[in-house]
Enzyme design. Structure first.
Site, PDB file in Angstrom:
ATOM      1  N   ARG A  47     -62.355 -13.137 -30.372  1.00 48.58           N
ATOM      2  CA  ARG A  47     -61.772 -13.408 -31.686  1.00 48.58           C
ATOM      3  C   ARG A  47     -61.249 -14.839 -31.825  1.00 48.58           C
ATOM      4  NH1 ARG A  47     -57.607  -8.737 -31.638  1.00 48.58           N
ATOM      5  NH2 ARG A  47     -57.406  -9.767 -29.637  1.00 48.58           N
ATOM      6  N   LYS A 155     -61.970  -1.761 -15.946  1.00 50.81           N
ATOM      7  CA  LYS A 155     -60.860  -0.827 -15.893  1.00 50.81           C
ATOM      8  C   LYS A 155     -59.713  -1.330 -16.785  1.00 50.81           C
ATOM      9  CE  LYS A 155     -57.673  -1.312 -12.821  1.00 50.81           C
ATOM     10  NZ  LYS A 155     -56.743  -2.131 -12.044  1.00 50.81           N
ATOM     11  N   ASP A 184     -65.710  -1.283 -10.592  1.00 49.59           N
ATOM     12  CA  ASP A 184     -64.531  -1.140  -9.738  1.00 49.59           C
ATOM     13  C   ASP A 184     -64.713  -2.219  -8.691  1.00 49.59           C
ATOM     14  OD1 ASP A 184     -62.943  -0.384  -7.413  1.00 49.59           O
ATOM     15  OD2 ASP A 184     -62.498   1.418  -8.558  1.00 49.59           O
ATOM     16  N   HIS A 185     -63.960  -3.306  -8.812  1.00 44.75           N
ATOM     17  CA  HIS A 185     -64.329  -4.476  -8.002  1.00 44.75           C
ATOM     18  C   HIS A 185     -64.182  -4.230  -6.502  1.00 44.75           C
ATOM     19  CE1 HIS A 185     -60.011  -5.546  -7.979  1.00 44.75           C
ATOM     20  NE2 HIS A 185     -60.298  -6.319  -6.960  1.00 44.75           N
ATOM     21  N   LYS A 189     -66.686  -5.253  -2.687  1.00 43.68           N
ATOM     22  CA  LYS A 189     -66.236  -5.933  -1.466  1.00 43.68           C
ATOM     23  C   LYS A 189     -67.148  -5.521  -0.310  1.00 43.68           C
ATOM     24  CE  LYS A 189     -61.395  -6.097  -2.903  1.00 43.68           C
ATOM     25  NZ  LYS A 189     -60.907  -7.470  -2.974  1.00 43.68           N
ATOM     26  N   GLU A 223     -49.920  -5.744  -1.373  1.00 41.09           N
ATOM     27  CA  GLU A 223     -50.028  -7.077  -1.970  1.00 41.09           C
ATOM     28  C   GLU A 223     -48.685  -7.757  -1.822  1.00 41.09           C
ATOM     29  OE1 GLU A 223     -52.298  -7.545  -5.777  1.00 41.09           O
ATOM     30  OE2 GLU A 223     -51.916  -5.402  -5.828  1.00 41.09           O
ATOM     31  N   ASP A 242     -52.998   1.849 -11.534  1.00 43.25           N
ATOM     32  CA  ASP A 242     -53.571   0.512 -11.388  1.00 43.25           C
ATOM     33  C   ASP A 242     -54.466   0.401 -10.148  1.00 43.25           C
ATOM     34  OD1 ASP A 242     -53.724  -2.294 -12.136  1.00 43.25           O
ATOM     35  OD2 ASP A 242     -52.484  -2.711 -10.375  1.00 43.25           O
ATOM     36  N   HIS A 247     -59.484   2.081  -7.190  1.00 36.10           N
ATOM     37  CA  HIS A 247     -59.916   1.405  -5.960  1.00 36.10           C
ATOM     38  C   HIS A 247     -59.702   2.277  -4.708  1.00 36.10           C
ATOM     39  CE1 HIS A 247     -60.037  -1.844  -8.697  1.00 36.10           C
ATOM     40  NE2 HIS A 247     -58.789  -2.232  -8.584  1.00 36.10           N
ATOM     41  N   LYS A 348     -46.935  -3.411  -4.454  1.00 35.71           N
ATOM     42  CA  LYS A 348     -46.761  -4.852  -4.671  1.00 35.71           C
ATOM     43  C   LYS A 348     -45.502  -5.294  -3.923  1.00 35.71           C
ATOM     44  CE  LYS A 348     -49.415  -5.267  -8.832  1.00 35.71           C
ATOM     45  NZ  LYS A 348     -50.675  -5.839  -8.370  1.00 35.71           N
TER      46      LYS A 348
END
Ligand code: BG6
Length: 510
Positions: A47, A155, A184-185, A189, A223, A242, A247, A348
């Site tokens: 946009r 996602k 789904d990254h 991997k 993480e 998340d 994952h 996290k």
């Protein structure tokens, strides 16, 4: 090698962060490594009011995401690559008439002899997936008579089982399942894919891969970062939605699945979905209470520096009860895994960034070396998904000298030892697969729904049950102390690093 036909990639949400951060660098690498077909263009759609030149500058020529990744020698390549990028402004709304867009796609298709092969990448909020699919279908842009038409969706794929089902139904009204690629990254991997090879290309692991030899399975996804600038999104999501639902359950499915009869998308995904369906769903409050732990990071000092707590992060509700830490114990109800506990945690603001799978083997049933010091040192297979990608087997060896003292030794392999091999980034691999029509590393509708089916009762329990606790852990430690209670009786989580916080603290938030 599979053939990549001439094609156009149309990215919806092209002025967003993902395009510049992940998609364009991945496409650039494919271009540099000569994986892109001869006739290929990218059409960014969103946009924002941008010209082709402005779009090229934004996502390629002046983008630090790209510059930081390439050597000075390759800078001129960015300019040649950027000539493949185009942009179309959709106006105020994604749910609009696509006449103009269809005309632009048609013009580029003719000009660059694309052959009517189009991939639509929806990097937009999921609430727009159905509308975009419908608008594309109104232009016949889902029709595969004269070339393939594929849809890649990002996602989050649903907020719970019901919304995921609705999303699937909404898209499937316009595109058939074989045209839909749910990204789904983690599946992109290298080390996640290597789980399949470790299991099914070796005869030394698979015979042990069951309840007779495996004591428990542990998966950690940690993480070190907090939620950063994504507080607004994350506060409506949380660690379970998340990371865990997608994952981590994808990783679980690769560990749990039975050997597929062939290495193709259909057979592998058939086995994965069976694996996900065999996870024992926790329905009663006591089971949910005993087997799940949620927590939030609270402010702390790391090396003397103040680190914000979750509730102080930008975009986060100061009274938020969204978890930044989730640890779940569960069982798998099938022949292979009966009574083997799985422990999975994701969080996290941990001391480091690491994702690993640890297969803990049972101790030998007849102990000959009772005084050897080997007890409680089970054999372990550690699959390091990131960083230091590799595999480690821990086994006992005799300490030289009299008697039978046993020590642990490591047998290891690291991808970094393969100097000649370039490991593709997840998005690079996944985009190339979609360009070649290989959906093996994409999630199928039934997989996504099976994963939600398992996660839904936990989410409901955390949201609605009266006495469910939210623990606090200092940013920089391995989560709340009582997370070890989950592994009660068999030890603690394997923490690959020390706590970082200067004064580690734990508390009950609510
Ligand atoms: C994303 C999550 O899917 O994965 C993020 O939305 C998370 O919250 C990220 O940080 C982690 O990915 P990786 O590849 O860095 O482990």
């Amino acid at each position: 090698m599979n053939k990549t036909e001439n094609q156009m990639l149309i990215i919806f949400g092209a002025s967003g962060d993902l395009t510049a951060r992940k998609l364009i660098p991945a496409l650039f690498n494919l271009f540099r490594d000569k994986h892109i077909p001869e006739n290929f263009v990218v059409l960014g759609v969103s946009r924002s009011n941008l010209s082709d030149t402005e779009f090229r500058k934004k996502v390629a020529i002046e983008s630090l995401h790209l510059k930081d990744q390439v050597s000075t020698r390759e800078l001129s390549l960015i300019t040649s690559f950027s000539k493949k990028l185009f942009y179309e402004d959709l106006g105020d709304n994604y749910d609009t008439n696509y006449d103009k867009l269809a005309k632009r796609i048609g013009d580029l298709n003719t000009k660059f002899s694309i052959g009517n092969n189009f991939i639509f990448y929806l990097s937009t909020p999921p609430s727009l997936f159905e509308a975009i699919s419908k608008n594309l279908s109104e232009q016949n842009l889902n029709d595969e008579t004269d070339g393939f038409k594929r849809l890649i969706v990002e996602k989050p794929f649903g907020y719970d089982l019901e919304t995921a089902k609705n999303l699937n139904k909404g898209i499937q009204k316009y595109f058939q399942e074989h045209q839909i690629y749910r990204i789904d990254h983690y599946l992109g991997k290298e080390t996640v894919q290597n789980l399949l090879v470790t299991r099914f290309a070796n005869s030394i692991f698979e015979p042990l891969w069951n309840r007779n030899y495996i004591h428990h399975v542990e998966i950690t996804n940690a993480e070190s970062n907090g939620v950063g600038s994504r507080g607004g999104y994350y506060d409506n999501s949380g660690a379970l939605r998340d990371m865990f639902q997608n994952h981590l359950l994808q990783i679980v499915s690769l560990i749990v699945m039975e050997p597929p009869i062939a290495a193709n998308a259909q057979e592998i995904r058939n086995e994965k979905v069976k694996a996900l369906r065999s996870l024992r769903i926790m329905n009663d409050e006591k089971t949910l209470n005993d087997n799940t732990i949620r927590a939030q990071y609270v402010g702390s000092k790391i090396n003397g520096e103040e680190v914000k707590g979750y509730r102080e992060e930008e975009g986060v509700n100061p009274d938020s009860t969204t978890e930044t830490y989730a640890a779940i114990k569960f069982f798998v109800d099938n022949w292979r895994w009966k009574d083997v506990p799985f422990y999975v945690r994701t969080a996290k603001r941990m001391p480091t960034k690491v994702t690993e799978v640890v297969i803990h083997f049972k101790t030998p049933h007849h102990q000959i070396f009772q005084d050897s010091g080997v007890l409680n040192k089970d054999n372990k297979l550690i699959i390091r998904i990131q960083p230091d990608e590799g595999i480690l087997v821990k086994f006992g060896v005799k300490v030289p000298g009299q008697g039978f003292k046993v020590e642990r030794a490591n047998l290891d392999f690291y991808y970094s030892d393969l100097e000649e091999t370039k490991v593709m980034e997840a998005y690079e691999r996944l985009l190339l697969d979609a360009m070649q029509g290989d959906a093996t590393l994409y999630a199928r509708a039934d997989e996504v729904e099976a994963a939600w089916k398992f996660v839904d009762p936990i989410l409901n329990y955390w949201k609605n049950a009266k006495d469910v606790r939210m623990y606090g852990y200092s940013a920089g430690v391995w989560g709340p102390k009582n997370a070890d209670n989950l592994i009660d009786g068999i030890g603690t989580w394997r923490n690959p690093e020390e706590n970082l916080a200067d004064d580690p603290g734990f508390c009950v938030i609510c």
